[in-house]
Write a protein that holds these residues in place. Sequence first.
Motif, PDB file in Angstrom:
ATOM      1  N   PRO A  63     113.990 -45.767 -22.716  1.00 18.57           N
ATOM      2  CA  PRO A  63     113.526 -45.742 -21.326  1.00 18.57           C
ATOM      3  C   PRO A  63     112.155 -46.633 -21.313  1.00 18.57           C
ATOM      4  O   PRO A  63     111.486 -46.561 -22.506  1.00 18.57           O
ATOM      5  CB  PRO A  63     113.579 -44.268 -21.099  1.00 18.57           C
ATOM      6  CG  PRO A  63     113.342 -43.746 -22.192  1.00 18.57           C
ATOM      7  CD  PRO A  63     114.379 -44.627 -23.330  1.00 18.57           C
ATOM      8  N   ASP A  65     108.429 -47.555 -20.180  1.00 16.33           N
ATOM      9  CA  ASP A  65     107.442 -46.643 -20.118  1.00 16.33           C
ATOM     10  C   ASP A  65     106.184 -47.711 -19.337  1.00 16.33           C
ATOM     11  O   ASP A  65     105.644 -48.284 -20.005  1.00 16.33           O
ATOM     12  CB  ASP A  65     106.826 -46.203 -21.174  1.00 16.33           C
ATOM     13  CG  ASP A  65     105.391 -45.080 -20.974  1.00 16.33           C
ATOM     14  OD1 ASP A  65     105.560 -44.621 -19.661  1.00 16.33           O
ATOM     15  OD2 ASP A  65     104.570 -44.581 -21.801  1.00 16.33           O
ATOM     16  N   CYS A  85     100.883 -50.482 -28.502  1.00 12.81           N
ATOM     17  CA  CYS A  85     101.638 -49.560 -29.605  1.00 12.81           C
ATOM     18  C   CYS A  85     102.151 -48.453 -28.914  1.00 12.81           C
ATOM     19  O   CYS A  85     103.050 -48.047 -29.740  1.00 12.81           O
ATOM     20  CB  CYS A  85     100.860 -49.463 -30.765  1.00 12.81           C
ATOM     21  SG  CYS A  85     100.482 -50.805 -31.620  1.00 12.81           S
ATOM     22  N   HIS A  86     101.702 -47.862 -28.292  1.00 14.03           N
ATOM     23  CA  HIS A  86     102.031 -46.568 -27.784  1.00 14.03           C
ATOM     24  C   HIS A  86     101.800 -46.137 -26.253  1.00 14.03           C
ATOM     25  O   HIS A  86     100.799 -46.836 -25.575  1.00 14.03           O
ATOM     26  CB  HIS A  86     101.336 -45.395 -28.699  1.00 14.03           C
ATOM     27  CG  HIS A  86     100.158 -45.465 -28.458  1.00 14.03           C
ATOM     28  ND1 HIS A  86      99.284 -44.697 -27.377  1.00 14.03           N
ATOM     29  CD2 HIS A  86      98.977 -45.737 -29.334  1.00 14.03           C
ATOM     30  CE1 HIS A  86      97.991 -44.804 -27.755  1.00 14.03           C
ATOM     31  NE2 HIS A  86      97.795 -45.351 -28.663  1.00 14.03           N
ATOM     32  N   SER A  87     102.517 -45.430 -25.747  1.00 16.81           N
ATOM     33  CA  SER A  87     102.379 -44.839 -24.334  1.00 16.81           C
ATOM     34  C   SER A  87     100.894 -44.336 -24.004  1.00 16.81           C
ATOM     35  O   SER A  87     100.212 -43.477 -25.063  1.00 16.81           O
ATOM     36  CB  SER A  87     103.278 -43.636 -23.995  1.00 16.81           C
ATOM     37  OG  SER A  87     104.541 -44.109 -24.096  1.00 16.81           O
ATOM     38  N   SER A  89     100.209 -41.700 -22.324  1.00 20.85           N
ATOM     39  CA  SER A  89     100.492 -40.273 -22.549  1.00 20.85           C
ATOM     40  C   SER A  89      99.875 -39.714 -23.801  1.00 20.85           C
ATOM     41  O   SER A  89      99.290 -38.643 -24.037  1.00 20.85           O
ATOM     42  CB  SER A  89     101.913 -39.919 -22.300  1.00 20.85           C
ATOM     43  OG  SER A  89     102.641 -40.242 -23.291  1.00 20.85           O
TER      44      SER A  89
ATOM     45  N   THR B  66     106.620 -41.515 -24.613  1.00 24.23           N
ATOM     46  CA  THR B  66     107.772 -42.171 -24.561  1.00 24.23           C
ATOM     47  C   THR B  66     108.126 -43.022 -25.462  1.00 24.23           C
ATOM     48  O   THR B  66     109.003 -43.223 -26.074  1.00 24.23           O
ATOM     49  CB  THR B  66     107.674 -42.957 -22.915  1.00 24.23           C
ATOM     50  OG1 THR B  66     107.705 -41.836 -21.869  1.00 24.23           O
ATOM     51  CG2 THR B  66     108.959 -43.819 -22.692  1.00 24.23           C
ATOM     52  N   PRO B  68     106.043 -44.834 -29.085  1.00 28.38           N
ATOM     53  CA  PRO B  68     107.409 -44.325 -29.545  1.00 28.38           C
ATOM     54  C   PRO B  68     107.737 -42.675 -29.458  1.00 28.38           C
ATOM     55  O   PRO B  68     106.986 -42.036 -29.115  1.00 28.38           O
ATOM     56  CB  PRO B  68     107.133 -44.306 -31.158  1.00 28.38           C
ATOM     57  CG  PRO B  68     105.754 -44.521 -31.497  1.00 28.38           C
ATOM     58  CD  PRO B  68     105.090 -44.705 -30.239  1.00 28.38           C
ATOM     59  N   PRO B  69     108.960 -42.606 -29.335  1.00 27.34           N
ATOM     60  CA  PRO B  69     109.451 -41.121 -28.534  1.00 27.34           C
ATOM     61  C   PRO B  69     109.017 -40.111 -29.455  1.00 27.34           C
ATOM     62  O   PRO B  69     109.095 -40.093 -30.615  1.00 27.34           O
ATOM     63  CB  PRO B  69     110.944 -41.326 -28.579  1.00 27.34           C
ATOM     64  CG  PRO B  69     111.330 -42.714 -28.677  1.00 27.34           C
ATOM     65  CD  PRO B  69     110.224 -43.305 -29.639  1.00 27.34           C
ATOM     66  N   LEU B  70     108.144 -39.194 -28.724  1.00 32.73           N
ATOM     67  CA  LEU B  70     108.352 -37.785 -29.171  1.00 32.73           C
ATOM     68  C   LEU B  70     108.992 -36.762 -28.067  1.00 32.73           C
ATOM     69  O   LEU B  70     108.280 -36.577 -27.017  1.00 32.73           O
ATOM     70  CB  LEU B  70     106.811 -37.471 -29.056  1.00 32.73           C
ATOM     71  CG  LEU B  70     105.842 -38.145 -30.158  1.00 32.73           C
ATOM     72  CD1 LEU B  70     104.329 -37.621 -29.867  1.00 32.73           C
ATOM     73  CD2 LEU B  70     106.332 -38.055 -31.639  1.00 32.73           C
TER      74      LEU B  70
END
Lengths: 156, 410
Positions: A63, A65, A85-87, A89, B66, B68-70
């Motif tokens: 999915p 983001d 590099c990352h969401s 959140s 989301t 990388p997924p956690l």
Amino acid sequence: MRAPSTGLLAGGVIALTAIVLVLVGAPHDRPSPPPRAPSATGVPASSVGARGVRLTSTAIELPADEAIFPEGPRSDLVNANCTACHSASMALDQPRLSAEQWRATVTKMREVYKAPVRAADVDAIVQYLVGMPGQSGGAPSGSAQDPAPNVPPSRS
Amino acid sequence: MNMLDARMAAETSRRRLLAAGVLGAVGAAVPAIAQRTVDLHLPGGNAERTLTSAFPGKGSMILQRTRPPLLETPMEVFDRSIFTPNDRFFVRWHWADIPTAVDVETFRLRVGGHVTRPLSIGLAQLLRLPRVEIPAVNQCSGNSRGLFQPRVAGAQWGHGAMGNAKWLGVRLRDILDLAGVKAGAVQVRFGALDRPLTPDGPDFAKSLDIDHARDGEVMIAFGMNGEQLPMLNGFPIRLVVPGWYSTYWIKALNSIQVLPHADDHYWMAKAYKIPATPRANVAPGSKDFPTIPINRMIPRSWMTSLPDGQVVAWEPSIPVGGIAMGGDCGMAKVDVSSDGGRTWYRTALGPDEGRYGFRRWDGRVPLRRGTNAIMTRCWNTRGVAQPATPIWNPGGYMRGNIETTHVVAA
């Protein structure tokens, strides 16, 4: 798991020998060609099997983001640097952390994970993180001790 | 007393309360809300998370990140079975460049380094080797990190960064023997298909001592609960290190390197380090202390038959149940208390499905009107018991104290 074909079962007999024989040159770090995805065109996904176990080629789509850091001072900078590099959140779900803790995190991203964050931007990023929703109010959260009670010896 | 009793009693209580209009006011048990968010009850707040079913191969999971997924497993999943279904099994990746497609015909596991015969092993070959199946808990080093006080940075997991599965595969020892480990081998490093997003970022890899790697329990799994592994759990093969934290259970394993020295790369030398103190405990705020790589798991137990904060109709006593694990050995005993730990009651254990797995427990405790602090405490077969007080360390690793679930009798 699906049943194996008789051919694969027969192959199992020479298992150990076969494996040792299939030496493929010098091993390298990355496996090569991009795998074939199980197709939506009706062609069945490739599979391998032996001794009652079958593994089938698989492809997934993760999915997207699209969430970004909320509007705030230099949020553009934070979005450009952190969400590469990352969401968002990952930062937004943190407990209240001190400026020192946030600086340590940004420093780790730069120095350990080699995030291409300019040294000149670190202060502004830390400032945003300290003041973003969920963080404002300043003081780190949490007390030094769980509300766990004293536990006398078990009666059981 | 068994699991069915506990579930039926919980359902009966809920229905009675729904009929009485008590539950709606509390909110925690309203299905429409529960479908969308979950409160992890982390101290200090910021504890609400979304439930998502958007990830391939995964059902409803707590969304921690989301990309990388956690993805965290909701606690009620652990109440249904001691084996965690593949589509509810937690997910954790370090770098966002994770494998999204694997061709089983071209995939190769490469074995090299300090060996006499470097190997490139296809999956069809791996499937023909002698097999072993081990039920084992896979638990993140930072499981329950969100409950640390004072809080620490990192993935803010509740208790659901863990799962128990039947792992089917081959012994790592057999693979190493095929490659011929040379004298002087010290460690074995395991690498995978995931890759750093930055050119110089440290590629995720972990190492085990050579004797551990050859102990006959560490395995390379291609089967998980009777199916192939979900992509997000490491398809096509992953390392399984029974009794050890998940950081060593390398997903999408494609590289095994035997080292004639200790692994000095980032992920072993600097990351996943715990204080070299009893229970990995240091005073909050400590920074300079000797560390060692995280390693064996410790005993833990949870009540799962009712969620934290659940309101039930009062009755003199209620059945309670849950899961427990021994850590690096079997689980021996679980006690439960409903008065905050003053009085403890023995529980009945479910079938032993393997010493590295979860074990079901069921019991009954008295209920008082108002809030009841229900606590569970387990002992493993080495005699190690869960302590009452929580530990602290800056990584938020190895939580293992007695956990408390609050049940309100209305």
